[in-house]
Design a protein around this motif. Structure first.
Motif, short mmCIF file in Angstrom:
data_model
loop_
_atom_site.label_atom_id
_atom_site.label_comp_id
_atom_site.label_asym_id
_atom_site.label_seq_id
_atom_site.Cartn_x
_atom_site.Cartn_y
_atom_site.Cartn_z
N SER A 109 0.84 -1.21 0.00
CA SER A 109 0.00 0.00 0.00
C SER A 109 0.87 1.25 0.00
O SER A 109 0.53 2.26 -0.62
CB SER A 109 -0.92 -0.01 1.22
OG SER A 109 -1.68 -1.19 1.21
N ILE A 162 -4.88 2.63 3.14
CA ILE A 162 -4.56 2.74 4.57
C ILE A 162 -3.29 1.93 4.86
O ILE A 162 -3.17 0.78 4.46
CB ILE A 162 -5.70 2.17 5.43
CG1 ILE A 162 -6.99 2.90 5.08
CG2 ILE A 162 -5.37 2.27 6.91
CD1 ILE A 162 -8.23 2.14 5.49
N ASP A 178 -4.01 -2.97 -5.55
CA ASP A 178 -3.29 -3.32 -4.31
C ASP A 178 -4.07 -4.46 -3.67
O ASP A 178 -5.28 -4.38 -3.53
CB ASP A 178 -3.27 -2.08 -3.40
CG ASP A 178 -2.60 -2.39 -2.07
OD1 ASP A 178 -1.88 -3.41 -1.98
OD2 ASP A 178 -2.80 -1.58 -1.14
#
Ligand SMILES: Cc1cc2nc3c(=O)[nH]c(=O)nc-3n(C[C@H](O)[C@H](O)[C@H](O)COP(=O)(O)OP(=O)(O)OC[C@H]3O[C@@H](n4cnc5c(N)ncnc54)[C@H](O)[C@@H]3O)c2cc1C
Ligand SMILES: Nc1nc2c(ncn2[C@@H]2O[C@H](COP(=O)(O)OP(=O)(O)OP(=O)(O)O)[C@@H](O)[C@H]2O)c(=O)[nH]1
Ligand SMILES: [Mg+2]
Lengths: 633, 454
Positions: free
Chosen positions: B236, B249, B276
């Protein structure tokens, strides 16, 4: 206003366009005046003494199919006939006739003089007259006489404010030393119809006896009895040969050395000339690697000595012309009777016209022929006929004649002119027709004769013969599709062997056999003769319909798609496209100028994008819904 | 453009994983679906309107593309008011593209933006207020299409198509010149043999362009890119660094990303549709398990896999298993070592095919981008490529017209005027890409090449 006489229709111009217009108008019962600067210019062929050739021949067949003049008069005055493009396919076979140009104009005059409703007057039209409301009322002549008219057809050809140019010699004149039209252009300007110059040129004329024809290649005709005209028999005048010769390197040198004396290069000529008939000096300068250019000697009649030097159009000074001509093989001792010259003349922008050839600005004023930016006798005649018919039909309160691009070359011609306009003198080519396989000269009658009959230019007898012809072609095609050829039949076997075709393994339909390239209609008809007698030209058409069935079908499908756009009409009231939100400024300008009749026509205007058309369609649909809502509400 | 073509298009977003729908509308919609769809049940033969049929769709060679649901709606009772077919595929964008290709081959045209709605309006299916909105889209699309096509055409594609057209019109001009100017000296430089060889060359070029379509499409529509790696390796973080924003996040806790996240990023001319994923590992957490299953599905449809490894840990056993799995797939993948800021580079073995980065400190990202470009932009294709389905379709038309021409010319009997019909069709198809007027082009060509006239 004091009028000497009142006519329903006045035609200004006795050229190929004006004569067709006047003929159609008078034939259909209108009181008609044909006005011309000189009676001697009626039916005059000021350039090459020939009619027809690819695409032009198609036009002549169509004119004849509608009941016009040109085809039959060309047949009667032809001194050589040739079929061109025999090997290049059924769509482009074309007939070309060499014409005795003196007899041609005589025959045209005879036809016209004997028409009951037609008056012929020599005189120069000076002003188009309108009343306070701007409505057309007649014309005034340079000599002061006035004639009243409901409709006027302008067919002024190469005479409008024209100038003849040879080297640095410039003269206000029409072709052949005839007077030009001095005042009419400014009368048009006053009506808001603008003009601009175009140019064209013609080669020198030479005395036949001064030529060494033994040094040239003889070019005989090959189809004396083949006619443009449906009702003609052809071949009554003695037939003559043409000759082929070539320019030499000396010719090239003379031209190169004198090019500064050419009005084209010195800037005297400003009008736009046609690229497809350049002057010899143009050819030499543009294709310098070509050392020799071929030329044809074309007699101007079977009983005259004046010959035309096709391919050698020039406006160089007289002394240079003499040197040039005498540098050509076989022309070393040539005597020039008439010098070649260039002519500049005024034309209008044909996008000012409707598809009926009527002016958008001045109702009942029609334009036809070279004044619309075309060049060529056939193009002029075709427009003259259509303008004449539409002037008559409008006065009678009937539907106009508008031929589509898939109806004929005439349709292509007028649609191109009116929708796109033209930047150079416009000549018809077969490649301009999208559906040319359907627009054969051989089926011009099938395409147009019913229309000619309905309008009233085709006689009852001719229409009956025409219908019989169509029936016998159709029946014969049907018969051959049904007819089974017996593969065991000895005569059939022999025919197959003789034609170098592959053996028949089983019985086969006659039509399928004719589709083989090596088998002809006659091979089959000899074995299985038709019940009805079939003429040679009918047989040709039968064979063609069978052999090219696949391609013909493909084009019919294309036409079907095309017609959808042509049938979506744009209502008359839409005359200012600024009301449509979402059109580009360019589109608005173009659409306002052309005022297309249909969505199809709109889509052909240069610069109009598919997105513009979508916007237009949606707008029209919006309006339609609003209207129906209002009616319901 | 006025032809009442049958139109088709994918009407769901391309990347979505789930269901992808293709709509076909127009007279030939039912005919086209017949050619590519095999229904499981014979009730399909009745073609009842507003019924759903299960079956398979196939490409030209008859290979199965997907199991699909087909919904038939007879006009006027459909959205557009025309005969309409909807094919519900599995959302894989590649299958959708392949399905579109066969549909177009069978005679449909790819719809323009808003065209279904436009037809609906013109066929009386929408009310007046909606027409304003449609006009707006047309105008907007007109502008957008203009800039897009200009950009694309400015480049070498325009030159390439231009060269093809030039070649073709040279041949047509020759044929037409001999027809319209039978008396003139048209050099007989074009024997049937010469024409044939030139057409063959043209066909070669067109085939090459057609083949470049995949590359072009990748450039325009994006490369399906999947980021994988064990939890916490920094997937991420890398996505955020590439995006320059905090989209995903990030936490120090492994297993933060549960659902796949999709984003678009640009690398030069390339667009990556980047996903992702949840990190892979053995887990008991049910939601995470689903996430990991999805990761494998993404790997399935990916065109590029970015495989992240934590530099501080090196290749773990799990990494090695994954690597083996990837190698077998014959897909493009790049191995990226992340968190190099935490180690001493000299301590580890470097290798050419591993890229070292720090997602957090944004180092090494350029190397990564360059490697991606190298994988997808091959030099020879970079000159020109077709990225637009409409161009692709025009080229297919040109190709089939030229194929017809070759058949005719081989038969030795088809005369010039008919031969010209196929060549013109081919030319007009090419000209729709660059937008020119055929007759004018042709006459210009004739008059500039041949010395013609009386
Ligand atoms: C020098 C020259 C070269 C040419 N070269 C070519 C060529 O290369 N290729 C080609 O295809 N064609 C060529 N032509 C064109 C061909 O002659 C014309 O296309 C054709 O004749 C035009 O027909 P038209 O009926 O429009 O006009 P024209 O045949 O020109 O007839 C015009 C008529 O209008 C009359 N007229 C004009 N103004 C008035 C007025 N104010 N009042 C009364 N009567 C008026 C004239 O007296 C004349 O009768 C050439 C013509 C010329 C003169
Ligand atoms: N020092 C350092 N820390 C990093 C780097 N990249 C990521 N991290 C840290 O590693 C932790 C995990 O990062 P994420 O990006 O959430 O990892 P992930 O692979 O998406 O993890 P999951 O979604 O749980 O699978 C965070 O605390 C990041 O700050 C790096 O290059 N250097
Ligand atoms: Mg994560």
């Amino acid at each position: 206003m004091n009028f000497i006489d009142n006519y329903q229709i006045i035609v200004i111009g006795g050229g190929h366009s004006g004569t067709e217009a006047a003929y159609a108008s008078a034939k259909l019962g209108m009181s008609t005046l044909l006005l011309t600067i000189s009676l001697d210019s009626i039916g005059l062929m000021p350039c090459n003494p020939s009619i027809g050739g690819p695409a032009k021949s198609h036009l002549v067949f169509e004119i004849d199919a509608l009941g016009g003049l040109m085809g039959k008069i060309a047949d009667r005055t032809s001194i050589q006939k040739k079929i061109l493009n025999r090997s290049k396919g059924p769509a482009v076979y074309a007939l070309r006739a060499q014409i005795n140009r003196f007899l041609y104009s005589r025959e045209i005059i005879k036809e016209l003089e004997n028409l009951p409703n037609l008056d012929i007057v020599q005189g120069e039209a000076k002003d188009i007259l309108t009343n306070e409301k701007g409505e057309l009322i007649g014309i005034s002549l340079a000599t002061g006489l006035n004639y009243g008219a409901k409709s006027i057809i302008l067919a002024t050809g190469t005479y409008l404010s024209s100038k003849v140019i040879i080297g640095d010699f410039v003269k206000e004149s029409g072709p052949n030393e005839l007077s030009n039209s001095k005042y009419l252009a400014s009368s048009l300007h006053k009506l808001g119809i603008m003009t601009h110059p175009f140019k064209t040129g013609t080669p020198p004329r030479i005395h036949m006896d001064s030529l060494a024809i033994d040094d040239m290649e003889i070019q005989p005709g090959d189809s004396k009895d083949y006619t443009f005209g449906f009702e003609e028999v052809g071949g009554c005048l003695p037939q003559v040969d043409c000759y082929l010769t070539h320019t030499s390197e000396k010719t090239k040198k003379i031209i190169e050395d004198n090019i500064d004396k050419s009005p084209l290069y010195s800037g005297i000529i400003t009008g736009v000339g046609p690229r497809y008939c350049p002057s010899i000096e143009d050819k030499i300068i543009r294709f310098p690697e070509k050392l020799s250019h071929h030329l044809f000697i074309e007699p101007e009649g079977h009983d005259v000595k004046e010959v035309y030097l096709q391919g050698f159009s020039t406006s160089l000074p007289g002394d240079v012309q003499i040197q040039m001509v005498q540098s050509i093989k076989g022309l070393e001792a040539a005597k020039i009777m008439k010098l070649g010259y260039a002519i500049e003349y005024e034309v209008i922008n044909a996008t000012e016209l409707k598809l009926t050839l009527e002016s958008k600005k001045v109702p009942n004023l029609y334009f036809a022929g070279q004044i619309n930016g075309t060049s060529g006798y056939e193009e002029a005649a075709a427009q003259g006929l259509i303008a004449g018919l539409n002037a008559v039909l409008k006065l009678k309160g009937e539907e106009p004649v508008i031929l589509g691009r898939s109806d004929g070359y005439i349709g292509v011609l007028i649609d191109d002119l009116v929708t796109k306009g033209t930047e150079e003198p416009y000549r018809m080519f077969t490649s301009r027709a999208e559906y040319r396989l359907l627009l054969r000269q051989s089926n011009a009658d099938r395409r147009l004769t019913k229309l000619g009959y309905d309008i009233g230019l085709i006689s009852e007898e001719r229409y009956a013969i025409f219908r019989n012809k169509m029936t016998s072609i159709d029946l014969e095609v049907e018969r051959l599709k049904d007819l089974t050829v017996d593969s065991t039949n000895a005569i059939v076997k022999e025919m197959i062997i003789k034609s170098n075709s592959s053996d028949l393994e089983q019985n086969i339909k006659a039509a399928a056999l004719i589709k083989r390239p090596e088998i002809s209609y006659l091979d089959i008809a000899n074995i299985y003769p038709p019940e009805l007698i079939i003429s040679e030209r009918e047989a040709e058409e039968v064979e063609l319909l069978i052999k090219y069935e696949g391609y013909i079908k493909k084009q019919i499908d294309q036409v079907e798609n095309f017609s959808k756009g042509e049938k979506k009409m744009i209502p008359d009231w839409l005359d200012d496209y600024r009301v449509i939100k979402g059109l580009t400024r360019e589109a608005i300008e173009k659409l306002n100028e052309v005022k297309p009749l249909s969505i199809g026509q709109a889509s052909r205007i240069s610069g109009i994008t598919p997105a513009d058309i979508q916007v237009l369609l949606i707008y029209l649909e919006q309006i339609k819904r609003l209207e129906t809502n209002n009616v319901q509400g | 453009m006025l032809k009442d073509y049958t139109i088709a298009n994918i009407i769901t977003p391309l990347i979505e994983c789930g269901i992808g729908i293709i709509r076909i509308s127009g007279n030939e919609a039912f005919m086209i679906i017949d050619k590519i769809f095999k229904a499981y049940s014979s009730t399909y033969l009745k073609k009842e309107s507003h019924k759903v049929y299960l079956g398979t769709i196939h490409n030209e060679n008859g290979d199965k593309l997907d199991e699909v649901l087909v919904l038939l709606m007879r006009g006027p009772n459909s959205f557009t008011g025309e005969d309409t077919v909807e094919i519900h595929c599995h959302g894989n964008p590649f299958i959708l593209q392949e399905a579109m290709k066969v549909i177009l081959k069978n005679g449909a045209r790819k719809s323009e933006a808003g065209e279904f709605t436009r037809r609906a309006f013109l066929n009386g299916k929408l009310d007046l207020t909606q027409s304003e909105a449609i006009l707006d889209t047309i105008t907007a699309n007109n502008q957008k299409a203009l800039t897009i096509s200009l950009n694309q055409l400015e480049g070498s594609l325009k030159n390439k198509i231009g060269a093809l057209k030039e070649d073709l019109i040279g041949i047509i001009a020759y044929l037409e010149a001999t027809i319209d100017f039978p008396d003139d000296e048209i050099e007989e430089s074009y024997t049937n043999d010469v024409i044939n060889t030139r057409i063959e060359k043209l066909l070669d070029e067109i085939n090459k362009l057609l083949a470049s379509y995949n590359t072009g499409r990748i450039i325009k529509e994006g490369i399906m890119t999947v980021m994988i790696g064990r939890p916490n390796v920094g997937k991420s973080s890398l996505l955020n660094s590439l995006l320059n924003e905090n989209r995903a996040i990030i936490t120090h806790l492994p297993g933060t990303t549960r659902d796949a996240i999709e984003e678009q990023i640009n690398i030069g001319d390339l667009v990556l549709n980047i996903v992702d994923t949840a990190g892979f590992r053995e887990t008991e957490d049910i939601i995470e398990k689903i996430g990991i299953k999805k990761t494998y599905e993404y790997i399935d449809i990916a065109q590029l896999i970015i495989f992240l490894v934590d530099a501080t840990l090196g290749l773990t056993v799990e990494d090695q298993l994954m690597l083996e799995y990837l190698r077998k797939l014959e897909k493009n993948y790049i191995i990226v070592m992340n968190k190099v800021d935490l180690i001493n580079i000299e301590d580890i073995e470097t290798s050419d095919d591993i890229i070292f980065i720090s997602a957090k400190h944004r180092t090494g990202l350029d190397n990564l981008k360059n490697d991606i470009k190298k994988l997808f932009i091959k030099d020879e294709i970079e000159d020109y490529c077709i990225s637009n389905l409409r161009y692709y379709e025009s080229l297919v038309k040109a190709k089939s017209a030229l194929d017809m021409f070759q058949e005719s010319i081989k038969s030795q009997i088809v005369p010039a005027d008919l031969l010209a019909i196929d060549l013109k069709d081919a030319y007009i198809a090419l000209a729709t890409i660059t937008g020119d007027d055929f007759t004018e082009d042709l006459l210009d060509n004739i008059f500039s090449k041949f010395c013609i006239g009386k």
